[in-house]
Motif scaffolding. Structure first.
Motif, PDB file in Angstrom:
ATOM      1  N   VAL A 246      17.013 -23.216  -6.922  1.00 52.56           N
ATOM      2  CA  VAL A 246      17.222 -23.690  -5.530  1.00 52.56           C
ATOM      3  C   VAL A 246      17.027 -22.198  -5.436  1.00 52.56           C
ATOM      4  O   VAL A 246      17.148 -22.464  -4.120  1.00 52.56           O
ATOM      5  CB  VAL A 246      18.409 -24.499  -5.814  1.00 52.56           C
ATOM      6  N   LEU A 247      17.984 -21.670  -6.350  1.00 54.22           N
ATOM      7  CA  LEU A 247      18.025 -19.982  -5.220  1.00 54.22           C
ATOM      8  C   LEU A 247      16.441 -19.415  -4.982  1.00 54.22           C
ATOM      9  O   LEU A 247      16.731 -18.902  -3.945  1.00 54.22           O
ATOM     10  CB  LEU A 247      19.095 -19.354  -6.526  1.00 54.22           C
ATOM     11  N   GLY A 248      15.212 -19.740  -6.165  1.00 53.02           N
ATOM     12  CA  GLY A 248      14.246 -19.370  -6.302  1.00 53.02           C
ATOM     13  C   GLY A 248      13.550 -19.426  -4.685  1.00 53.02           C
ATOM     14  O   GLY A 248      12.784 -18.927  -3.867  1.00 53.02           O
ATOM     15  N   CYS A 249      14.014 -21.337  -4.648  1.00 56.94           N
ATOM     16  CA  CYS A 249      13.226 -22.067  -3.240  1.00 56.94           C
ATOM     17  C   CYS A 249      14.350 -21.304  -2.105  1.00 56.94           C
ATOM     18  O   CYS A 249      13.281 -21.050  -0.925  1.00 56.94           O
ATOM     19  CB  CYS A 249      13.512 -22.754  -3.119  1.00 56.94           C
ATOM     20  N   PHE A 250      15.041 -21.177  -2.228  1.00 63.29           N
ATOM     21  CA  PHE A 250      16.166 -20.551  -0.898  1.00 63.29           C
ATOM     22  C   PHE A 250      15.753 -19.210  -0.045  1.00 63.29           C
ATOM     23  O   PHE A 250      15.063 -18.626   0.988  1.00 63.29           O
ATOM     24  CB  PHE A 250      16.952 -20.261  -1.827  1.00 63.29           C
ATOM     25  N   GLY A 318       6.540 -16.110 -15.127  1.00 60.92           N
ATOM     26  CA  GLY A 318       5.550 -15.971 -14.534  1.00 60.92           C
ATOM     27  C   GLY A 318       6.051 -16.120 -12.806  1.00 60.92           C
ATOM     28  O   GLY A 318       5.809 -15.067 -12.456  1.00 60.92           O
ATOM     29  N   ALA A 319       6.743 -17.115 -12.572  1.00 64.29           N
ATOM     30  CA  ALA A 319       6.792 -17.169 -10.930  1.00 64.29           C
ATOM     31  C   ALA A 319       7.942 -16.400 -10.687  1.00 64.29           C
ATOM     32  O   ALA A 319       7.524 -15.718  -9.482  1.00 64.29           O
ATOM     33  CB  ALA A 319       7.516 -18.516 -10.370  1.00 64.29           C
ATOM     34  N   GLY A 320       8.959 -16.577 -11.428  1.00 67.38           N
ATOM     35  CA  GLY A 320       9.775 -15.407 -11.095  1.00 67.38           C
ATOM     36  C   GLY A 320       9.414 -13.597 -11.359  1.00 67.38           C
ATOM     37  O   GLY A 320       9.830 -12.626 -10.197  1.00 67.38           O
ATOM     38  N   LEU A 321       8.454 -13.288 -12.112  1.00 61.96           N
ATOM     39  CA  LEU A 321       7.903 -12.212 -11.743  1.00 61.96           C
ATOM     40  C   LEU A 321       7.299 -11.958 -10.879  1.00 61.96           C
ATOM     41  O   LEU A 321       6.999 -10.523 -10.350  1.00 61.96           O
ATOM     42  CB  LEU A 321       7.453 -11.486 -13.194  1.00 61.96           C
ATOM     43  N   SER A 423      16.596 -13.166  -6.619  1.00 63.47           N
ATOM     44  CA  SER A 423      15.861 -14.388  -7.305  1.00 63.47           C
ATOM     45  C   SER A 423      14.929 -14.710  -8.001  1.00 63.47           C
ATOM     46  O   SER A 423      15.194 -15.677  -9.161  1.00 63.47           O
ATOM     47  CB  SER A 423      15.676 -15.534  -5.678  1.00 63.47           C
ATOM     48  N   GLY A 424      14.010 -13.856  -7.399  1.00 68.52           N
ATOM     49  CA  GLY A 424      12.685 -13.671  -8.828  1.00 68.52           C
ATOM     50  C   GLY A 424      13.170 -12.839 -10.179  1.00 68.52           C
ATOM     51  O   GLY A 424      13.054 -13.854 -10.970  1.00 68.52           O
ATOM     52  N   ALA A 425      14.292 -12.486 -10.562  1.00 69.88           N
ATOM     53  CA  ALA A 425      15.032 -12.481 -11.510  1.00 69.88           C
ATOM     54  C   ALA A 425      15.758 -13.027 -11.562  1.00 69.88           C
ATOM     55  O   ALA A 425      15.871 -13.648 -13.633  1.00 69.88           O
ATOM     56  CB  ALA A 425      15.830 -10.952 -11.142  1.00 69.88           C
ATOM     57  N   PHE A 430      15.760 -17.669 -16.080  1.00 69.28           N
ATOM     58  CA  PHE A 430      16.897 -19.087 -16.100  1.00 69.28           C
ATOM     59  C   PHE A 430      16.176 -20.354 -15.907  1.00 69.28           C
ATOM     60  O   PHE A 430      16.485 -21.384 -16.436  1.00 69.28           O
ATOM     61  CB  PHE A 430      17.491 -19.289 -15.523  1.00 69.28           C
ATOM     62  N   LEU A 431      14.800 -20.130 -14.812  1.00 68.53           N
ATOM     63  CA  LEU A 431      13.933 -21.235 -15.134  1.00 68.53           C
ATOM     64  C   LEU A 431      13.421 -22.256 -16.363  1.00 68.53           C
ATOM     65  O   LEU A 431      12.663 -21.399 -16.229  1.00 68.53           O
ATOM     66  CB  LEU A 431      13.165 -21.147 -13.731  1.00 68.53           C
ATOM     67  N   ARG A 432      13.612 -22.702 -17.390  1.00 66.71           N
ATOM     68  CA  ARG A 432      13.190 -22.622 -18.360  1.00 66.71           C
ATOM     69  C   ARG A 432      12.747 -24.802 -18.400  1.00 66.71           C
ATOM     70  O   ARG A 432      13.991 -25.282 -18.496  1.00 66.71           O
ATOM     71  CB  ARG A 432      13.643 -22.917 -19.527  1.00 66.71           C
TER      72      ARG A 432
END
Length: 455
Positions: A246-250, A318-321, A423-425, A430-432
Motif C-alpha cells: 500500500v505504501l509503495g503504491c501510494f 527488487g521493486a523497492g530498490l 516507500s521503496g526502502a 517488508f514486501l515478502r
C-alpha cells in the motif's frame, strides 16, 4: 479398426502452466481498457494550460480540479470491488467503461465551466476507481499464481500506453480543434471499447464462483470461494506485505499523478515548449514506463521458470530498490541545472517506480484466497490511490507558495523523490508475499478447474 481410446481429462492450460483458451484475448482487451483509462486521466494535464487560460484558473484551482478526480476514487474502488463476490467482473468492467466515457462528454458543451469540470472529474474518478483492481481480479481468473506476473505487467503497460498514445494524439486534437474535443475523443474511445467487450469478454476457468453457490454445495471450483474462508481479513490487511505494498503504491500513484498534472505545465510555462513538444516528452516518458513494466514482467516469468537454477532477489526487494533508483532520478530532474542531464531522467530511470504497481498487485493476490481477492485488491488500490488525490493539490500549493514557479517545481519534485525513497526502502525490507502466504496458510492458486473433458 482402431479401438477408441479412454476418455481423458483435459487440464486447462491455466493449470498446466500454459495460456488457457481466451486468456490472452482477454488480456489484450484489458490492455486496451487500461489504455483508455489512462488516456482519460491524462487529458486534463495535457489540456491544462489551455483550460487555465480559458477558464481563468490558478494552479491551485487547477490542482483542485485534478484532485476532484480522486474524490470518490478510493471509496468506489473499495465498494465496487466488494461486488466482485456476487457480480461477474465482465459486467462490472462494462458498466465502468460506459460510465467513465459518458462522464467526459459534457465538456464538449461550450458553456461548461469550472463547476462542470469538477463535477465530471468526480464522476469520472468514481467510475475509474475500481478499474485496476477489478481488471486484475478478472485477469487472475485466467492465470494461476505462477503465471500472473507477465499478464499483470501487460495490463499495467496499458497505463503507460494510454499516456503515450494520448499525449501526441490529444495534443494534436487540442491544437487543431480545441481542448474540449480532447475530452470528447476519449469518451468516444471508451464507448467503442465497451461495444467490443460486450461481444468478446469472458470469465476465466479460475474465477471464484458465487459464494452462495459454493456454500450450498460445500465445494467450489479451483480458485472459487469454497467452504473455508481462509485467514481473517484483518490478518491479511495488517501483514507486512500488504502494508508495504500500500505504501509503495501510494508513492507510485503520487508520482504518476504529479507527472500527469504538472510535467506538461512545467515544460510549457517554465521551459517555453510548445504543447506538441511537451506532449511528445510526456509520451516518451510513458513509453519508458511501458518498456520497464513489460521488461520486468518478462524477466519475472523467466526467473520463475528457472527459479531452481537462477538465484534472485525477492520481488519486494527488487521493486523497492528500483523505487529508490527512481527517487534519485526525480531528485536529479529537480535539481540538476543542464537540461541534457534532467530530461533523460524523465524518459529513463524515473519510470522504474511503475514496477511497484505490478509487484504490489501480484504480491497481494498471492496472500489472499481467491474469494477475497477482489475486495482486498480494491482496498489496496483505494487506500494507495489517495496519493493521486493529494499530489496535484498539495504540489500545486507548494509551487504557488514558492518565490518563483521554477523554485516551486524544484521543491515539489524533491518532495516526491523523498516519498519514493522511503516507500521503496520499506518495500525492500517488508514486501515478502511467499513468507506471508505461508504464515497465513494461503496456498498458491494453481489447481485445475474441474469439469472440462474431451474424448
Amino acid at each position: 479398426m482402431r479401438r477408441p481410446g479412454p476418455r481423458r481429462r483435459n487440464v486447462p492450460a491455466a493449470a498446466s502452466g500454459t495460456d488457457p483458451q481466451g486468456a490472452w484475448s482477454n488480456t489484450r482487451l484489458l490492455l486496451l481498457f487500461m489504455v483508455v483509462n489512462f488516456a482519460d486521466k491524462a487529458v486534463l494535464g495535457l489540456a491544462g494550460p489551455d483550460i487555465m487560460r480559458d477558464l481563468g484558473l490558478g494552479r491551485e484551482e487547477f490542482g483542485t480540479a485534478q484532485s476532484a478526480f480522486f474524490a470518490l476514487f478510493s471509496l468506489s474502488a473499495v465498494g465496487v470491488s466488494l461486488l466482485t463476490r456476487r457480480v461477474p467482473t465482465t459486467v462490472l468492467l462494462l458498466v465502468m467503461a460506459l460510465l467513465w466515457s459518458l462522464a467526459q462528454l459534457p465538456m464538449l458543451w461550450t458553456a461548461a465551466g469550472f463547476g462542470t469540470l469538477v463535477a465530471t472529474r468526480v464522476l469520472l474518478g468514481a467510475a475509474e476507481g475500481p478499474a485496476a483492481p477489478v481488471a486484475v481480479h478478472h485477469l487472475y481468473g485466467w492465470f494461476p499464481q505462477r503465471d500472473r506476473t507477465l499478464p499483470t505487467a501487460v495490463l499495467m503497460v496499458g497505463a503507460a500506453a494510454g499516456v503515450a498514445v494520448a499525449a501526441p494524439v490529444l495534443s494534436a486534437v487540442i491544437a487543431w480543434w480545441g481542448w474540449r474535443w480532447s475530452f470528447g475523443l476519449v469518451g468516444l474511445a471508451g464507448i467503442a471499447w465497451a461495444a467490443v467487450w460486450l461481444r468478446r469478454g469472458g470469465q476465466g476457468p479460475l474465477a471464484p464462483g458465487p459464494p452462495d453457490r459454493d456454500a450450498g454445495t460445500g465445494a467450489g471450483t479451483a480458485g472459487s470461494a469454497g467452504p473455508a474462508p481462509g485467514p481473517a481479513l484483518h490478518r491479511i490487511l495488517l501483514s507486512p506485505t500488504v502494508l508495504s505494498a500500500v505504501l509503495g503504491c501510494f508513492a507510485a500513484y503520487w508520482h504518476m499523478s504529479s507527472q500527469l498534472t504538472w510535467v506538461p505545465d512545467y515544460l510549457r510555462t517554465d521551459l517555453g515548449w510548445t504543447g506538441t513538444l511537451a506532449g511528445a516528452a510526456v509520451a516518451a516518458g510513458a513509453l519508458a514506463n511501458g518498456a520497464v513494466l513489460l521488461g520486468h514482467g518478462l524477466w519475472e516469468r523467466r526467473s520463475a521458470r528457472h527459479a531452481d537454477r537462477v538465484p534472485r532477489l525477492p520481488s519486494g526487494a527488487g521493486a523497492g530498490l528500483l523505487m529508490v533508483v527512481a527517487a534519485g532520478a526525480v531528485a536529479v530532474f529537480a535539481a540538476a541545472e543542464p537540461l541534457w542531464v534532467r530530461l533523460p531522467m524523465l524518459v529513463g530511470p524515473m519510470a522504474l517506480s511503475a514496477v511497484m504497481m505490478t509487484v504490489a498487485q501480484t504480491a497481494c493476490g498471492r496472500i489472499v484466497p481467491a474469494a477475497r481477492r477482489g475486495p482486498v485488491l480494491g482496498l489496496v488500490v483505494g487506500v494507495a490511490s489517495l496519493g493521486g488525490v493529494l499530489a496535484p493539490v498539495l504540489l500545486g500549493r507548494v509551487i504557488d507558495a514558492a518565490p518563483t514557479a521554477v523554485a516551486g517545481y524544484e521543491r515539489a519534485w524533491l518532495l516526491t523523490a523523498a516519498l519514493l525513497a522511503v516507500s521503496g526502502a520499506c518495500a525492500a525490507v517488508f514486501l515478502r508475499p511467499e513468507r506471508d502466504a505461508r504464515r497465513l496458510g494461503v496456498p498458491a492458486d494453481t489447481a485445475p478447474a474441474p469439469g472440462v473433458h474431451v474424448v
